[in-house]
Design an enzyme around this catalytic site. Structure first.
Site, PDB file in Angstrom:
ATOM      1  N   CYS A 456       0.352   3.392   5.073  1.00 24.72           N
ATOM      2  CA  CYS A 456      -0.003   2.093   5.645  1.00 24.72           C
ATOM      3  C   CYS A 456      -0.602   2.295   7.040  1.00 24.72           C
ATOM      4  O   CYS A 456      -1.748   2.697   7.165  1.00 24.72           O
ATOM      5  CB  CYS A 456       1.217   1.175   5.665  1.00 24.72           C
ATOM      6  SG  CYS A 456       0.809  -0.572   5.961  1.00 24.72           S
ATOM      7  N   HIS A 584       2.352   1.526  -0.058  1.00 23.36           N
ATOM      8  CA  HIS A 584       3.661   2.125   0.217  1.00 23.36           C
ATOM      9  C   HIS A 584       4.186   2.800  -1.061  1.00 23.36           C
ATOM     10  O   HIS A 584       4.951   2.196  -1.823  1.00 23.36           O
ATOM     11  CB  HIS A 584       4.655   1.054   0.677  1.00 23.36           C
ATOM     12  CG  HIS A 584       4.411   0.552   2.048  1.00 23.36           C
ATOM     13  ND1 HIS A 584       5.067   1.046   3.156  1.00 23.36           N
ATOM     14  CD2 HIS A 584       3.558  -0.408   2.510  1.00 23.36           C
ATOM     15  CE1 HIS A 584       4.647   0.405   4.234  1.00 23.36           C
ATOM     16  NE2 HIS A 584       3.731  -0.484   3.873  1.00 23.36           N
ATOM     17  N   GLU A 586       6.450   4.898  -1.475  1.00 24.22           N
ATOM     18  CA  GLU A 586       7.895   5.150  -1.482  1.00 24.22           C
ATOM     19  C   GLU A 586       8.666   4.120  -2.292  1.00 24.22           C
ATOM     20  O   GLU A 586       9.753   4.408  -2.799  1.00 24.22           O
ATOM     21  CB  GLU A 586       8.430   5.196  -0.046  1.00 24.22           C
ATOM     22  CG  GLU A 586       8.408   3.884   0.719  1.00 24.22           C
ATOM     23  CD  GLU A 586       7.137   3.649   1.505  1.00 24.22           C
ATOM     24  OE1 GLU A 586       7.176   2.888   2.496  1.00 24.22           O
ATOM     25  OE2 GLU A 586       6.099   4.229   1.123  1.00 24.22           O
TER      26      GLU A 586
END
Length: 629
Positions: A456, A584, A586
């Site tokens: 990001c 993102h 993750e």
């Protein structure tokens, strides 16, 4: 109760009530689907497991309920999960990471508590905004209906109107499938945030008491997690904190069916008997939740005490409780299903010895919960690679030149840390504090050939650094940090609201098209093809007007949105591993199925990426690391 519950079906804010195939769509003209007043098979067969906590916060309710779900799934039961947060915010989107930890983003764009990340990771499910219940959402629903006149002139009260809204919400969400299968889950796991006795939780305890009465004890069980501390001087386990929290729970009208004892060492038999006697819970339903070497041993701990059999017996689901056969984790089977699969993960974490050091350069390093999903994603990648993760937390502002005059020792120590790591990760964040330190970290990674992953704002940092030091735009910056810069390489997205903060960013799962099958992004994601979906949370984007200038100097934008106008992935082809992503990744990482960018970073940092790509025939096969066992 009937009119109160029925009008809630008209609330348009709750998407699950607007689906054409929703069994609740026609609620306004039909009797409410509470057990005993409806023939709807879905609701009649729905089972609930509610987890509360006592004594102190931070005991691990999220881990406990997720681990219990893992064990139930390993015995053939489909589970869903709901988190109740009693705060008045509509969602977690506007909360400071320092106060509440990470804001977790779901596929549908909901910004929720980090515990929903635990549910998704351990249960391998995809949740929605409705699986996050807050007092803000509940009160908004009730107030909207009051303004419409839906309560027929009644005085709107906490009981029954708010408690009815809570029950309706839980029962509506519980039947929604959250895995790849159709039909209703078998069990809905509900976590009540905070501790019993909190003034904010009182209305939820009342709603749960009413709900349990209507559902019946065979359809709803209550698990209470309490503290059983060990006194340092005597080594004696004390039961008073557990007794007091159970007493508060019983004062609210709820008697727990199971007790989870959070303690340092296994609960002694004499202590178990004492807790059973004072809390009036059978001794065989008092479970020890003591410290273990890693989180993946918690399901094994509960399974060893036969939690699935006990819960299923109470819920009259023993006929469905059948242990799933063992399977071997691999790229083709990257999700742990059986208890044996979780033992493989737990053993692998404990057995690894080779270290890989990853430096996390951020502004919230004082609270690691701010980067919970990032940490988990790194750990998932290290487990798959058979490596031991060592994290070096580097406060980005400590890398800036002015820190040398403020605190020279801290400045030198931070740069020593940065230069000692095997790989650098710049996670997401907001605001201008520490930005110049992140730019310097990206510059160091580029010039020293240190593996770099920017997420990001980490992508935007890489663009700013490249524009300044390679293209030659010395004043290049983001409009977020300098709105009068002559070279705005990162700009505010035109469709985003500039004044209202909550829920107005570009959020949720969005498509990214990988432009070439020769780039690093394709080598990482290629097993999924050139069209990938990842979750986003941002207000600013790379300025499309500067893309050509940046690419002419060597920074390639290899991933774009479906229109080709929004830059999603940037990389340096001549660098061993230098990649930034606007999304993102993750948030979609799983214990045995790590996120490709994180897996690539860990492999590159350990010097194993090229050999792994050769072994995987040019495209990373996520989960392939388990095939060497």
């Amino acid at each position: 109760v009937v009119p109160t519950v029925a009008i809630l079906a008209q609330v348009v804010r709750c998407p699950i009530l607007a689906k054409p195939d929703s069994p609740r769509l026609v609620m306004a003209t039909q009797p409410p689907p509470f057990p005993g007043s409806s023939k709807d098979e879905h609701f009649r067969n729905m089972k609930f497991v509610v987890v509360t906590g006592g004594s102190v916060s931070g005991l691990g309710k999220g881990t406990a309920i997720s681990s219990m779900g893992v064990v139930l799934k390993a015995h053939g039961l489909r589970c869903t999960a709901v988190k109740i947060d009693p705060y008045l915010n509509l969602d977690a989107g506007t909360m400071s990471p320092f106060e509440h930890g990470e804001v977790y983003v779901l596929d549908d764009g909901a910004e929720v508590d980090l515990d929903l990340g635990n549910y998704e990771r351990l249960l391998d499910v995809t949740l929605t905004a409705e699986h996050s219940v807050t007092s803000g959402k509940i009160f908004e629903t009730v107030i909207q209906q009051e303004r419409k006149g839906s309560y027929l002139g009644k005085t709107v009260q906490m009981v029954p109107h708010v408690t009815d809204a809570i029950q309706f919400w839980l029962e509506s969400v519980a039947v929604q499938p959250v895995d790849s299968q159709s039909g209703c889950p078998d069990i809905c796991l509900v976590e009540l945030g905070g501790t019993v006795g909190d003034i904010e939780s009182a209305v939820y305890l009342e709603a749960l008491q009413q709900m349990r009465f209507q559902l019946g004890p065979e359809n709803m069980v209550l698990v209470h997690l309490g503290l059983v501390p060990t006194m340092g001087s005597t080594g004696e386990q004390k039961t008073k904190p557990m007794q007091h929290s159970v007493r508060i729970l019983r004062e609210a009208g709820l008697q727990p069916d199971f007790l989870f004892c959070r303690c340092e060492s296994p609960v002694e038999q004499s202590v178990r008997r004492k807790i059973s006697m004072f809390c009036q819970v059978p001794e065989d339903r008092v479970f020890s939740l003591h410290d273990v070497s890693n989180i993946y041993r918690v399901p094994l701990l509960l399974d060893g005490q036969e939690i699935a059999q006990a819960v299923c017996q109470k819920l009259q689901l023993s006929h469905k409780c059948v242990r799933i056969p063992n399977r071997t984790l691999s790229a083709e089977n990257p999700s742990p299903h059986s208890v044996a699969d979780w033992k493989v993960l737990a053993d692998r974490v404990d057995d690894v010895s080779q270290e890989v050091i990853i430096g996390v350069v951020g502004k919230y390093t004082g609270l690691q919960d701010s980067y919970m999903s990032v940490i988990k994603a790194l750990k998932h990648a290290c487990i798959e690679c058979g490596l031991h993760l060592v994290l070096e937390w580097i406060e980005s502002s400590d890398l800036e030149p002015n820190m040398r005059t403020v605190d020279g020792a801290k400045y030198e120590a931070s740069w020593r840390k940065l230069k000692s790591v095997h790989g650098i990760l710049v996670p997401g964040g907001f605001g201008d504090r520490g930005i110049e330190g992140k730019v310097l970290a990206a510059k160091y990674a580029r010039e020293s050939n240190t593996p770099y992953l920017g997420i990001c704002i980490g992508l935007q940092i890489a663009v700013i650094e490249f524009a300044r030091h390679v293209v030659g735009w010395d004043l290049a910056n983001s409009a977020e940090f300098d709105d009068v810069t002559p070279n705005p390489v990162v700009i505010f997205m035109p469709e985003v609201n500039a004044t209202v903060k909550g829920g107005t960013m570009r959020l949720g799962s969005r498509v990214t098209i990988i432009k070439s099958n020769q780039c690093l992004a394709y080598k990482l994601y290629g097993s999924q093809g050139q069209v990938i979906y990842e979750r986003h949370r941002h207000r600013y984007e790379v300025n499309p007007a500067v893309v050509a200038s940046l690419e002419s100097k060597g920074l390639k934008f290899t991933g774009q949105d479906e229109r080709g106008s929004r830059m999603e992935i940037a990389e340096l082809p001549d660098h061993p591993f230098y990649i930034g992503v606007q999304f993102h990744p993750e948030f979609k990482s799983r214990p045995a199925r790590p996120s490709p960018p994180f897996l690539g970073l860990v492999l590159a940092s350990a010097g194993l990426l090229q050999s792994r790509l050769e072994h995987d025939r040019g495209v990373l096969r996520v989960g392939g690391g388990y095939e060497t066992d």
